[in-house]
Every structure is written in C-alpha cells, then in structure tokens.
Write an enzyme that holds these catalytic residues in place. Structure first.
Site, PDB file in Angstrom:
ATOM      1  N   ARG A 115      -2.174 -19.731  -6.187  1.00 13.27           N
ATOM      2  CA  ARG A 115      -2.714 -18.377  -6.436  1.00 13.27           C
ATOM      3  C   ARG A 115      -2.981 -17.594  -5.154  1.00 13.27           C
ATOM      4  O   ARG A 115      -3.814 -16.683  -5.124  1.00 13.27           O
ATOM      5  CB  ARG A 115      -3.995 -18.427  -7.265  1.00 13.27           C
ATOM      6  CG  ARG A 115      -3.774 -18.946  -8.649  1.00 13.27           C
ATOM      7  CD  ARG A 115      -4.823 -18.437  -9.607  1.00 13.27           C
ATOM      8  NE  ARG A 115      -4.568 -18.960 -10.933  1.00 13.27           N
ATOM      9  CZ  ARG A 115      -4.986 -20.158 -11.327  1.00 13.27           C
ATOM     10  NH1 ARG A 115      -5.680 -20.925 -10.519  1.00 13.27           N
ATOM     11  NH2 ARG A 115      -4.705 -20.568 -12.543  1.00 13.27           N
ATOM     12  N   LYS A 136       4.315  -5.077  -0.538  1.00 10.86           N
ATOM     13  CA  LYS A 136       5.150  -5.399  -1.700  1.00 10.86           C
ATOM     14  C   LYS A 136       5.972  -6.637  -1.371  1.00 10.86           C
ATOM     15  O   LYS A 136       6.658  -6.672  -0.344  1.00 10.86           O
ATOM     16  CB  LYS A 136       6.129  -4.261  -1.984  1.00 10.86           C
ATOM     17  CG  LYS A 136       5.559  -3.127  -2.783  1.00 10.86           C
ATOM     18  CD  LYS A 136       6.724  -2.221  -3.178  1.00 10.86           C
ATOM     19  CE  LYS A 136       6.280  -0.988  -3.901  1.00 10.86           C
ATOM     20  NZ  LYS A 136       7.410  -0.077  -4.152  1.00 10.86           N
ATOM     21  N   GLU A 178      15.974   4.098   7.374  1.00 11.81           N
ATOM     22  CA  GLU A 178      14.566   4.152   6.931  1.00 11.81           C
ATOM     23  C   GLU A 178      13.676   4.763   8.028  1.00 11.81           C
ATOM     24  O   GLU A 178      12.686   5.425   7.735  1.00 11.81           O
ATOM     25  CB  GLU A 178      14.050   2.755   6.564  1.00 11.81           C
ATOM     26  CG  GLU A 178      14.880   2.018   5.511  1.00 11.81           C
ATOM     27  CD  GLU A 178      14.633   2.443   4.068  1.00 11.81           C
ATOM     28  OE1 GLU A 178      13.922   3.443   3.847  1.00 11.81           O
ATOM     29  OE2 GLU A 178      15.177   1.766   3.170  1.00 11.81           O
ATOM     30  N   LYS A 221       4.495   5.365   6.980  1.00 16.26           N
ATOM     31  CA  LYS A 221       4.456   4.562   5.753  1.00 16.26           C
ATOM     32  C   LYS A 221       3.009   4.189   5.418  1.00 16.26           C
ATOM     33  O   LYS A 221       2.580   4.294   4.273  1.00 16.26           O
ATOM     34  CB  LYS A 221       5.319   3.312   5.901  1.00 16.26           C
ATOM     35  CG  LYS A 221       5.200   2.432   4.659  1.00 16.26           C
ATOM     36  CD  LYS A 221       6.348   1.527   4.393  1.00 16.26           C
ATOM     37  CE  LYS A 221       6.161   0.820   3.053  1.00 16.26           C
ATOM     38  NZ  LYS A 221       7.161  -0.154   2.765  1.00 16.26           N
ATOM     39  N   GLU A 231       1.656   2.464  -6.062  1.00 19.48           N
ATOM     40  CA  GLU A 231       2.713   3.433  -6.403  1.00 19.48           C
ATOM     41  C   GLU A 231       2.457   4.206  -7.687  1.00 19.48           C
ATOM     42  O   GLU A 231       3.295   4.304  -8.579  1.00 19.48           O
ATOM     43  CB  GLU A 231       4.085   2.726  -6.460  1.00 19.48           C
ATOM     44  CG  GLU A 231       5.236   3.723  -6.354  1.00 19.48           C
ATOM     45  CD  GLU A 231       6.559   3.102  -5.939  1.00 19.48           C
ATOM     46  OE1 GLU A 231       6.562   2.164  -5.133  1.00 19.48           O
ATOM     47  OE2 GLU A 231       7.578   3.598  -6.422  1.00 19.48           O
ATOM     48  N   ARG A 235       3.167   7.200  -3.124  1.00 15.50           N
ATOM     49  CA  ARG A 235       4.021   6.136  -2.588  1.00 15.50           C
ATOM     50  C   ARG A 235       5.482   6.353  -3.015  1.00 15.50           C
ATOM     51  O   ARG A 235       6.412   5.902  -2.363  1.00 15.50           O
ATOM     52  CB  ARG A 235       3.515   4.758  -3.020  1.00 15.50           C
ATOM     53  CG  ARG A 235       4.278   3.623  -2.335  1.00 15.50           C
ATOM     54  CD  ARG A 235       3.610   2.253  -2.437  1.00 15.50           C
ATOM     55  NE  ARG A 235       4.405   1.281  -1.694  1.00 15.50           N
ATOM     56  CZ  ARG A 235       3.948   0.126  -1.223  1.00 15.50           C
ATOM     57  NH1 ARG A 235       2.703  -0.228  -1.413  1.00 15.50           N
ATOM     58  NH2 ARG A 235       4.749  -0.694  -0.560  1.00 15.50           N
ATOM     59  N   ASN A 239      10.603   6.755  -1.630  1.00 15.30           N
ATOM     60  CA  ASN A 239      11.917   6.579  -2.250  1.00 15.30           C
ATOM     61  C   ASN A 239      12.894   7.694  -1.916  1.00 15.30           C
ATOM     62  O   ASN A 239      13.959   7.800  -2.540  1.00 15.30           O
ATOM     63  CB  ASN A 239      11.766   6.499  -3.776  1.00 15.30           C
ATOM     64  CG  ASN A 239      11.187   5.179  -4.190  1.00 15.30           C
ATOM     65  OD1 ASN A 239      11.772   4.130  -3.940  1.00 15.30           O
ATOM     66  ND2 ASN A 239      10.012   5.216  -4.794  1.00 15.30           N
ATOM     67  N   HIS A 242      16.641   7.290  -2.222  1.00 14.47           N
ATOM     68  CA  HIS A 242      16.873   5.997  -2.870  1.00 14.47           C
ATOM     69  C   HIS A 242      17.425   6.092  -4.294  1.00 14.47           C
ATOM     70  O   HIS A 242      17.980   5.120  -4.784  1.00 14.47           O
ATOM     71  CB  HIS A 242      15.589   5.165  -2.880  1.00 14.47           C
ATOM     72  CG  HIS A 242      15.291   4.516  -1.548  1.00 14.47           C
ATOM     73  ND1 HIS A 242      15.060   5.257  -0.401  1.00 14.47           N
ATOM     74  CD2 HIS A 242      15.194   3.216  -1.173  1.00 14.47           C
ATOM     75  CE1 HIS A 242      14.818   4.422   0.606  1.00 14.47           C
ATOM     76  NE2 HIS A 242      14.911   3.180   0.171  1.00 14.47           N
ATOM     77  N   HIS A 246      20.265   3.737  -4.139  1.00 11.21           N
ATOM     78  CA  HIS A 246      20.292   2.471  -4.896  1.00 11.21           C
ATOM     79  C   HIS A 246      21.515   2.403  -5.810  1.00 11.21           C
ATOM     80  O   HIS A 246      22.113   1.344  -5.981  1.00 11.21           O
ATOM     81  CB  HIS A 246      19.027   2.323  -5.749  1.00 11.21           C
ATOM     82  CG  HIS A 246      17.901   1.677  -4.995  1.00 11.21           C
ATOM     83  ND1 HIS A 246      16.573   1.948  -5.269  1.00 11.21           N
ATOM     84  CD2 HIS A 246      17.890   0.763  -3.987  1.00 11.21           C
ATOM     85  CE1 HIS A 246      15.811   1.233  -4.455  1.00 11.21           C
ATOM     86  NE2 HIS A 246      16.575   0.517  -3.667  1.00 11.21           N
ATOM     87  N   HIS A 256      21.912  -1.609   2.337  1.00 11.44           N
ATOM     88  CA  HIS A 256      20.893  -0.720   1.775  1.00 11.44           C
ATOM     89  C   HIS A 256      20.772   0.615   2.535  1.00 11.44           C
ATOM     90  O   HIS A 256      20.864   1.691   1.945  1.00 11.44           O
ATOM     91  CB  HIS A 256      19.548  -1.466   1.781  1.00 11.44           C
ATOM     92  CG  HIS A 256      18.413  -0.669   1.264  1.00 11.44           C
ATOM     93  ND1 HIS A 256      18.313  -0.315  -0.059  1.00 11.44           N
ATOM     94  CD2 HIS A 256      17.324  -0.133   1.891  1.00 11.44           C
ATOM     95  CE1 HIS A 256      17.204   0.398  -0.233  1.00 11.44           C
ATOM     96  NE2 HIS A 256      16.591   0.519   0.939  1.00 11.44           N
TER      97      HIS A 256
END
Ligand code: NAD
Ligand code: ZN
Length: 354
Positions: A115, A136, A178, A221, A231, A235, A239, A242, A246, A256
């Site tokens: 955990r 993330k 980025e 960021k 998000e 946030r 993107n 993206h 994506h 990417h």
C-alpha cells in the site's frame, strides 16, 4: 537548481543539475531495503556508475525492458512478486532510473507495494522533466495507455543532467516538444525566449542552456499541478497538443513528443478557425523544420481515422471532442470543437505539406 513543491503537505524537492545523483543518499539512507528499477538501455550505457551506486547503498538492481514495453500488467505482476519475495517491510524504497516509462512503472510499483513505499525518481530523458513531476504513475491496459494507475508523489526527483548526454536525437526531439509546450503555456515572452535559444537542430542536439529551460518547464508544470493535482480543472491545460497528438501517436506508432509537436501545430490552426486569433502557422512550421521534426507523416494522415482516435481522448464528454486551445500564448482554454471545424483545420494542416 533546486525547488520544492508547495502542496499543503508531503512536499518533495526537485533537484536539476549535473551530478545531482550525489543527493540520492539523503533520500534513501534510512530505508531498510533499497531497489533500483532501471531501464535496460540506461543500465547498459551507465553500467559502471549504476553498479557502483547500488553497491554503495546496498541496493538491488532490477533491470526492466527499455521504454514502453515495461508498462504492462504482466511485467508489473512479475516485478511486484519478485519484490515481495524479499520479506519487505514498509521501510523499503524504490528508485526509478530511466525515462518516463520507467518512472511511471516503478512509481506504480511503489504506490501499490504494501500500500505504498518510498519512491525516488531519477529521470534520464528530457521528456521525463514532465513525467517525473506531478505524481501520476501507472501502466498500460489492453484498452489504452496509462489506464491503470495512481496519484503518488515521489520523495524526491533527482534530475542528473549527465544522463541526458547519451540521448539519441529522436528522443531529444520527443522531449523538447513538452519543454516547448510548457513555454507556450507560459506565454509569449517564454515562447520567444525558447525559440531564440534553440534555433536549429545543431543547437538542440548540443542541449544549449537546456538546464534553464527544463527548470522553467518544471516550474510551469508545478504551478498547475499543485493547484489541481487530480486533473479536475486546469491540469487539463497540460494536454495542449495531445488530443491530435495522442491520436496520431497511437495510429502511427511515432514517438510521443513528435506527435505532440504536430498536435501543437494543429491546435494553432483550430484556434485560428474558432477564435479571433491570427497565429502565423508558417512560422511554427518553419521552426519545427529547423529543428528537424519529422513532419512528412502529416501527408499520410486520413481525417476519419485520426478523428476516430481523437474520439477516445479522456478529456471528451457526451458533447464531443474537447481540446486545449491557446486563445493567446499563455492563455489556454478547454473547449468543445465540432467535427466540421476539426475537418477544415485538418485540411488546412495538410495543405501546407502538399
Ligand atoms: P521512455 O522511458 O520510453 O524512454 C525513451 C527511450 O529512451 C527508451 O528507449 C529508453 O531506453 C531510452 N533512454 C532513456 N534514457 C536514456 C538515456 N539517458 N540515454 C539514451 N537512451 C535513453 O520514454 P520517455 O519519452 O522518457 O517518456 C514517455 C513515457 O512517459 C510514456 O510512457 C508516457 O506515458 C509517460 N508520461 C508520463 C507522464 C506523467 O505525468 N506520469 C507525463 C508524460 C509522459
Ligand atoms: Zn505528453
């Protein structure tokens, strides 16, 4: 350069410099067991340095397949069972040494092992200035990328710039998209500044002043994720580029950041169609060409296929596709874009590459 996050609690330092790895001791010395999860390519390139480090801290090295292949459920299962075979206590720490894929994978292991055990990020790619910050972590599902994961903050991000010197140019370009995205989100001054520093592929290849721009990117960021970690709102601005990015990354299996750069270009065109903006599209194309982004893929795209993949974007809702668009440099908004607008912007994008 060093900064600290400013959450209400559980803050962590981000150290960006050559030889930053010397700070690692501070964050792992009190643990009972230590594991380095290392990208195979990085392990091979820096084997002496990494083995010496592991020996110094009595850490075990777990070398994982390079890049995205490590982010699978099978690999997660194998690694976590291997770790659990060591009679672990909560006084265990996981150190991720590699690009964004390694950080995401090792972070998800750290978040779920007993955990949650201590976790340190040692990013080794430019792109990972983005992925190692913000907490993330996750792995891929057969239904899509990053669908199994958690929000889990590291104890420290130790960004040793010495690792970046072995990056192939294609990975430099991928990460730079980025860094450039963060400058666009920051505003006109940052955008002009970064464009006037990285003026050609040679300058980018030499990583001129990169530490400054990485640090600026990380600050941008952080300003966003500290306010909206999960998000729910701003946030989403991260993107930028993206939605389209994506879609073509997934469809054509390109790196990417190469896809995100094209997504950024598309976003400028969509903004010109929807708002009163008057972005000079040719300026951005020229800039991307000077840096030698592979743009020839644009000619091969088919709208309906790309649209199909854009429909899978996580930002969408029942009213359709939502994109991040720059109303001005530094002024992002999240807005619905109808199919006709997407199509006419797509046609305009292709018209520059006939
Ligand atoms: P990556 O980790 O796949 O690394 C790219 C390639 O570079 C790999 O082949 C790797 O072996 C190689 N490499 C790494 N370090 C190197 C070095 N120092 N020298 C030479 N080669 C090196 O990819 P990435 O571009 O760093 O990151 C992409 C990943 O990050 C994706 O999985 C993406 O989902 C994830 N990501 C996560 C977040 C987040 O917030 N968690 C944000 C953005 C991206
Ligand atoms: Zn990205």
């Amino acid at each position: 350069m060093e900064l600290k996050t400013s959450y209400a609690s559980d803050n962590y330092p981000i150290i960006v410099k050559h030889h930053a790895i010397n700070s690692l001791e501070r964050y792992i010395k009190n643990e009972e067991q230590r594991f380095f999860i290392i990208d195979k390519q990085v392990y091979n390139l820096f084997v002496d340095k990494l083995e010496a480090l592991a020996q110094k801290f009595d850490a075990k090295c777990i070398v994982i397949p390079s890049g995205e292949t490590s982010k699978s459920f099978e690999h997660y299962h194998r690694t976590i069972e291997y770790l659990l075979s060591h009679q672990l206590t909560r006084q265990t720490c996981i150190v991720a040494i590699g690009g964004g894929a390694t950080g995401d994978f090792a972070g998800f292991i750290a978040a779920t092992l007993l955990r949650g055990v201590s976790f340190v990020q040692v990013p080794t790619t430019i792109l990972a200035h983005d992925s190692s910050v913000g907490g993330k972590v996750g792995i891929n599902s057969e239904h899509g990328k990053n669908l199994i994961g958690a929000f889990y903050r590291p104890k420290a991000v130790i960004y040793d710039l010495g690792f970046l010197e072995t990056l192939p140019y294609s990975e430099i370009l991928s990460g730079y998209a980025e860094v450039y995205k963060h400058a666009l989100l920051n505003g006109e001054k940052s955008t002009k500044n970064i464009e006037s520093n990285f003026t050609s592929n040679k300058v980018l290849q030499a990583l001129k002043n990169l530490d400054y721009y990485l640090f600026e990117g990380i600050k941008t960021k952080l300003n966003i994720v500290v306010e909206d970690e999960k998000e729910k709102g701003k946030r989403k601005f991260l993107n930028l580029g993206h939605t389209f990015g994506h879609a073509i990354e997934y469809e054509h299996k390109i790196p990417h950041g190469h896809a995100v750069m094209i997504g950024i270009l598309y976003q400028f065109i969509v903004a010109n169609h929807l708002f009163e903006t008057n972005y000079n599209i040719q300026h951005y194309i020229n800039y991307m060409k000077k840096l030698k982004y592979p743009l020839s893929i644009i000619k091969q795209l088919h709208f309906e296929d790309t649209y199909h993949f854009m429909l899978l974007d996580k930002k969408n809702d029942y009213n359709g596709i939502q994109m991040v668009l720059l109303k001005n440099l530094g002024k992002p908004v999240v807005t619905h874009v109808d199919k006709d607008t997407l199509l006419s912007a797509f046609e305009e994008l292709q018209s520059y590459f006939k």
